[in-house]
Motif scaffolding. Structure first.
Motif, mmCIF file in Angstrom:
data_model
loop_
_atom_site.group_PDB
_atom_site.id
_atom_site.type_symbol
_atom_site.label_atom_id
_atom_site.label_comp_id
_atom_site.label_asym_id
_atom_site.label_seq_id
_atom_site.Cartn_x
_atom_site.Cartn_y
_atom_site.Cartn_z
ATOM 1 N N TYR A 191 0.811 -1.220 0.000
ATOM 2 C CA TYR A 191 0.000 0.000 0.000
ATOM 3 C C TYR A 191 0.846 1.273 0.000
ATOM 4 C CZ TYR A 191 0.646 0.526 5.098
ATOM 5 O OH TYR A 191 1.176 0.711 6.344
ATOM 6 N N ILE A 192 2.004 1.255 0.681
ATOM 7 C CA ILE A 192 2.842 2.454 0.695
ATOM 8 C C ILE A 192 3.423 2.704 -0.690
ATOM 9 C CG2 ILE A 192 4.935 3.500 1.649
ATOM 10 C CD1 ILE A 192 4.400 1.976 4.235
ATOM 11 N N GLY A 193 3.951 1.656 -1.309
ATOM 12 C CA GLY A 193 4.511 1.801 -2.650
ATOM 13 C C GLY A 193 3.475 2.229 -3.660
ATOM 14 N N SER A 213 5.285 -10.217 -6.597
ATOM 15 C CA SER A 213 4.092 -10.960 -7.010
ATOM 16 C C SER A 213 3.205 -10.058 -7.861
ATOM 17 C CB SER A 213 3.347 -11.502 -5.788
ATOM 18 O OG SER A 213 3.048 -10.459 -4.864
ATOM 19 N N ARG A 214 2.356 -9.275 -7.197
ATOM 20 C CA ARG A 214 1.465 -8.360 -7.913
ATOM 21 C C ARG A 214 1.241 -7.110 -7.075
ATOM 22 N NH1 ARG A 214 -3.647 -9.461 -5.494
ATOM 23 N NH2 ARG A 214 -3.773 -11.512 -4.521
ATOM 24 N N LEU A 215 0.638 -6.125 -7.699
ATOM 25 C CA LEU A 215 0.311 -4.903 -6.986
ATOM 26 C C LEU A 215 -0.720 -5.213 -5.901
ATOM 27 C CD1 LEU A 215 0.846 -1.813 -7.088
ATOM 28 C CD2 LEU A 215 -1.136 -1.624 -8.608
ATOM 29 N N LEU A 216 -0.523 -4.651 -4.717
ATOM 30 C CA LEU A 216 -1.381 -4.922 -3.561
ATOM 31 C C LEU A 216 -1.610 -6.422 -3.389
ATOM 32 C CD1 LEU A 216 -4.110 -2.108 -3.743
ATOM 33 C CD2 LEU A 216 -1.887 -2.075 -2.610
ATOM 34 N N ALA A 226 -7.382 -4.564 -11.540
ATOM 35 C CA ALA A 226 -8.010 -3.292 -11.899
ATOM 36 C C ALA A 226 -7.066 -2.121 -11.645
ATOM 37 C CB ALA A 226 -9.308 -3.109 -11.111
ATOM 38 N N LEU A 227 -6.372 -2.140 -10.502
ATOM 39 C CA LEU A 227 -5.476 -1.037 -10.169
ATOM 40 C C LEU A 227 -4.238 -1.048 -11.068
ATOM 41 C CD1 LEU A 227 -5.337 1.353 -8.223
ATOM 42 C CD2 LEU A 227 -3.970 -0.060 -6.691
ATOM 43 N N THR A 228 -3.748 -2.225 -11.399
ATOM 44 C CA THR A 228 -2.596 -2.313 -12.313
ATOM 45 C C THR A 228 -2.941 -1.710 -13.669
ATOM 46 O OG1 THR A 228 -1.757 -4.298 -11.207
ATOM 47 C CG2 THR A 228 -0.998 -3.898 -13.452
ATOM 48 N N GLU A 229 -4.155 -1.968 -14.131
ATOM 49 C CA GLU A 229 -4.596 -1.411 -15.415
ATOM 50 C C GLU A 229 -4.653 0.115 -15.335
ATOM 51 O OE1 GLU A 229 -8.523 -1.567 -18.351
ATOM 52 O OE2 GLU A 229 -8.203 -3.154 -16.865
ATOM 53 N N VAL A 230 -5.135 0.643 -14.218
ATOM 54 C CA VAL A 230 -5.179 2.090 -14.026
ATOM 55 C C VAL A 230 -3.767 2.671 -14.051
ATOM 56 C CG1 VAL A 230 -5.674 3.914 -12.340
ATOM 57 C CG2 VAL A 230 -7.359 2.123 -12.774
ATOM 58 N N PHE A 231 -2.847 2.052 -13.309
ATOM 59 C CA PHE A 231 -1.469 2.541 -13.257
ATOM 60 C C PHE A 231 -0.839 2.571 -14.637
ATOM 61 C CE2 PHE A 231 0.141 2.127 -8.606
ATOM 62 C CZ PHE A 231 -0.993 2.769 -8.149
ATOM 63 N N MET A 352 -12.295 -4.616 11.152
ATOM 64 C CA MET A 352 -11.342 -3.517 10.986
ATOM 65 C C MET A 352 -11.298 -3.054 9.527
ATOM 66 S SD MET A 352 -7.190 -3.622 11.271
ATOM 67 C CE MET A 352 -7.081 -4.474 9.681
ATOM 68 N N PRO A 353 -11.678 -1.826 9.249
ATOM 69 C CA PRO A 353 -11.564 -1.325 7.882
ATOM 70 C C PRO A 353 -10.132 -0.894 7.559
ATOM 71 C CG PRO A 353 -12.504 0.367 9.282
ATOM 72 C CD PRO A 353 -12.289 -0.844 10.149
ATOM 73 N N TRP A 354 -9.749 -1.023 6.308
ATOM 74 C CA TRP A 354 -8.431 -0.553 5.862
ATOM 75 C C TRP A 354 -8.614 0.163 4.527
ATOM 76 C CZ3 TRP A 354 -7.369 -2.581 1.117
ATOM 77 C CH2 TRP A 354 -7.932 -3.821 0.795
ATOM 78 N N VAL A 355 -7.719 1.105 4.262
ATOM 79 C CA VAL A 355 -7.820 1.915 3.047
ATOM 80 C C VAL A 355 -6.439 2.088 2.426
ATOM 81 C CG1 VAL A 355 -8.494 4.140 2.059
ATOM 82 C CG2 VAL A 355 -9.779 3.197 3.986
ATOM 83 N N VAL A 356 -6.384 2.002 1.113
ATOM 84 C CA VAL A 356 -5.197 2.373 0.344
ATOM 85 C C VAL A 356 -5.579 3.604 -0.463
ATOM 86 C CG1 VAL A 356 -3.461 1.640 -1.327
ATOM 87 C CG2 VAL A 356 -4.535 -0.058 0.183
ATOM 88 N N PHE A 357 -4.860 4.715 -0.248
ATOM 89 C CA PHE A 357 -5.247 5.991 -0.857
ATOM 90 C C PHE A 357 -4.630 6.179 -2.243
ATOM 91 C CE2 PHE A 357 -6.259 6.650 3.571
ATOM 92 C CZ PHE A 357 -7.480 7.306 3.492
ATOM 93 N N THR A 358 -4.815 5.161 -3.077
ATOM 94 C CA THR A 358 -4.553 5.313 -4.491
ATOM 95 C C THR A 358 -5.794 5.956 -5.120
ATOM 96 O OG1 THR A 358 -5.335 3.034 -4.743
ATOM 97 C CG2 THR A 358 -2.944 3.375 -4.686
#
Length: 476
Positions: A191-193, A213-216, A226-231, A352-358
């Motif tokens: 998530y930081i990267g 491996s893969r993103l996130l 989906a996020l890899t495609e966006v990047f 516990m909710p978690w968020v990645v701010f991409t």
């Protein structure tokens, strides 16, 4: 005055509780204990305020929002008849604004709070070390029967040959750059990267990401895809499923050697950005001498009551083997303080909710499919792309996906993740659904406001039983 009438002054080195670390966890523990009438020694460990306000959440999210403003202007062309443009005109001014925000919050939410708590004594007189009966701080012995360790963590240095000879950055130094680099290679797709790589790419930097491996990798695979495609659509070069074994210097630039699908490649950039994990701040605390167990990362092992393997000594936050989120650090520290005072509360992260701010943001709660299967559940899932969500269609931004995980036998929700431009604000609805044991049927029948992102959760729940593409607006 008669000696028998003299009120004795409290021992300046004796306290009911000692808290090592003055970040979010340390303040949470101290305020909790002081509120219960305890005399607390809050022992500083680094800059007051800890990671979140100084080098983590606050500065990174401020700059991520700035990068989103740049992207938002350029993305205006998705609407017919619109165009826009934005760029970084003055990097130094942008960073100065970030620094001013950090300084203001550090003062307002940490330093300025201390005078309001008579029971808290702030001590910043040197390195802290655990000793029988308390904590040694420089030349001063702080005596306390209960101790809470909340010293946090720091970016880890991966063991790659040549890593110390090349120009590198970590999440802390990246957020303090005096000039905007031309190119960066990010090592690590957590998530930081992910957050920082997209941020820098939107600032105009040529960005390459390298993932073993893969993103996130901890998120559901549909989200990663989906996020890899966006990047890639934003010009970020992605190397996923690779190995890397060495790096070297080429003049002032860094070179990372990777192997991808049998091919050996050399990636060159102004800096390598190391976002491969974090290490707990445990050096010098005297843990082994006190019989306190740590895991393979060096993190302090705690029980559900936040107590270490040494009775009377507790730990919370990034220094432990628990969840590495600031709000969970504060929550765990509060439990530690209460239990140290005789309570019997257990750490609970099931909702516990978690968020990645991409962008799109990625937010989740509960179990993934892999985790649910490992826990013995008979699992069913639903996957909904955002082109089925009216809010996304109206915004002309259908980047993202929603996935829900449920128990096939009981229909009870087990977890879920949403990747959407406003996904972070939807996570708490899912957290509440899990906390109160909702079924997918109940979630699908709950009334949601129309043209909101969170309505996607209702549609995803309905997707277990029907094709929502065949429903009219608000039907179902």
């Amino acid at each position: 005055m008669n000696d028998c009438c003299t009120i004795p002054r409290p021992d300046q080195n004796s306290f009911d509780m000692a808290v090592i670390g003055a970040g979010s966890a340390g303040f949470s523990a101290s305020i909790t204990a002081a509120g219960a009438g305890e005399r607390v020694a809050l022992i500083g460990h680094g800059l007051i305020g800890g990671t979140c306000v100084n080098v983590g959440c606050v500065p990174s999210k401020a700059l991520i929002r700035a990068a989103e403003a740049i992207h938002g202007a350029k993305a205006a062309k998705r609407f017919p008849g619109l165009s826009g443009a934005a760029q970084v005109d003055d990097w130094a001014a942008l960073m100065a604004g970030k620094d001013a925000l950090v300084s203001s919050l550090r003062q307002k939410k940490y330093a300025d709070l201390l005078p309001g708590y008579e029971g808290i004594t702030y001590i910043d007189e040197g390195a802290a070390r655990l000793v029988p009966g308390g904590v040694q701080v420089g030349a001063r012995l702080i005596r306390a029967p209960k101790v809470i360790i909340a010293t946090g963590g720091r970016p880890a240095l991966p063991p790659i040959p040549g890593i110390r000879q090349v120009p590198t950055l970590d999440s802390t130094s990246l957020l303090a750059l005096e000039t905007l680099p031309e190119s960066l290679v990010f090592l690590g797709g957590g998530y930081i990267g992910a957050e920082l790589a997209q941020m820098m790419a939107r600032m105009g930097v040529k960005v390459t990401m390298v993932c073993r491996s893969r993103l996130l990798p901890q998120a559901e695979p549909e989200v990663s895809e989906a996020l890899t495609e966006v990047f890639r659509g934003e010009g970020i070069t992605m190397h996923c499923g690779v190995t890397y074994d060495t790096c070297n210097r080429d003049g002032k630039r860094a070179v990372l050697c990777i192997e991808e699908r049998g091919k050996r490649l050399e990636l060159t950039a102004d800096h390598l950005v190391l976002t491969t994990g974090r290490s707990p701040n445990t050096e010098g605390l005297g843990l082994s001498e006190m019989g306190i167990e740590t895991d393979r990362r060096g993190a302090i092992v705690v029980g559900d009551d936040m107590q270490t393997t040494r009775p009377g000594i507790y730990a919370a936050g990034d220094v432990t083997n628990r969840d590495q989120f600031v709000y969970m650090a504060a929550y765990g520290a509060k439990l530690a303080a209460r239990n140290a005072m005789g309570g019997a509360e257990c750490y609970d992260n099931r909702a516990m909710p978690w968020v990645v701010f991409t962008d799109p943001q990625v937010a989740g709660v509960g179990l993934t499919v892999e985790q649910a299967v490992a826990a013995g559940y008979d699992v069913k899932t639903s996957v909904l792309t955002l082109d089925n969500v009216p809010r996304a269609l109206a915004a002309r931004d259908t980047r993202g996906v929603i996935k829900l995980v449920a128990d096939a036998k009981t229909d009870r929700l087990l977890g879920g993740v949403i990747a959407a431009p406003e996904g972070s604000d939807s996570a708490q609805t899912l957290a509440m659904a899990l906390k109160f044991g909702m079924t997918t049927k109940a979630l699908g029948e709950t009334i949601f406001p129309y043209l909101t992102t969170v309505e996607g959760l209702r549609l995803a729940a309905q997707t277990f039983d029907k094709d929502v593409a065949m429903l009219s607006c608000c039907a179902g």
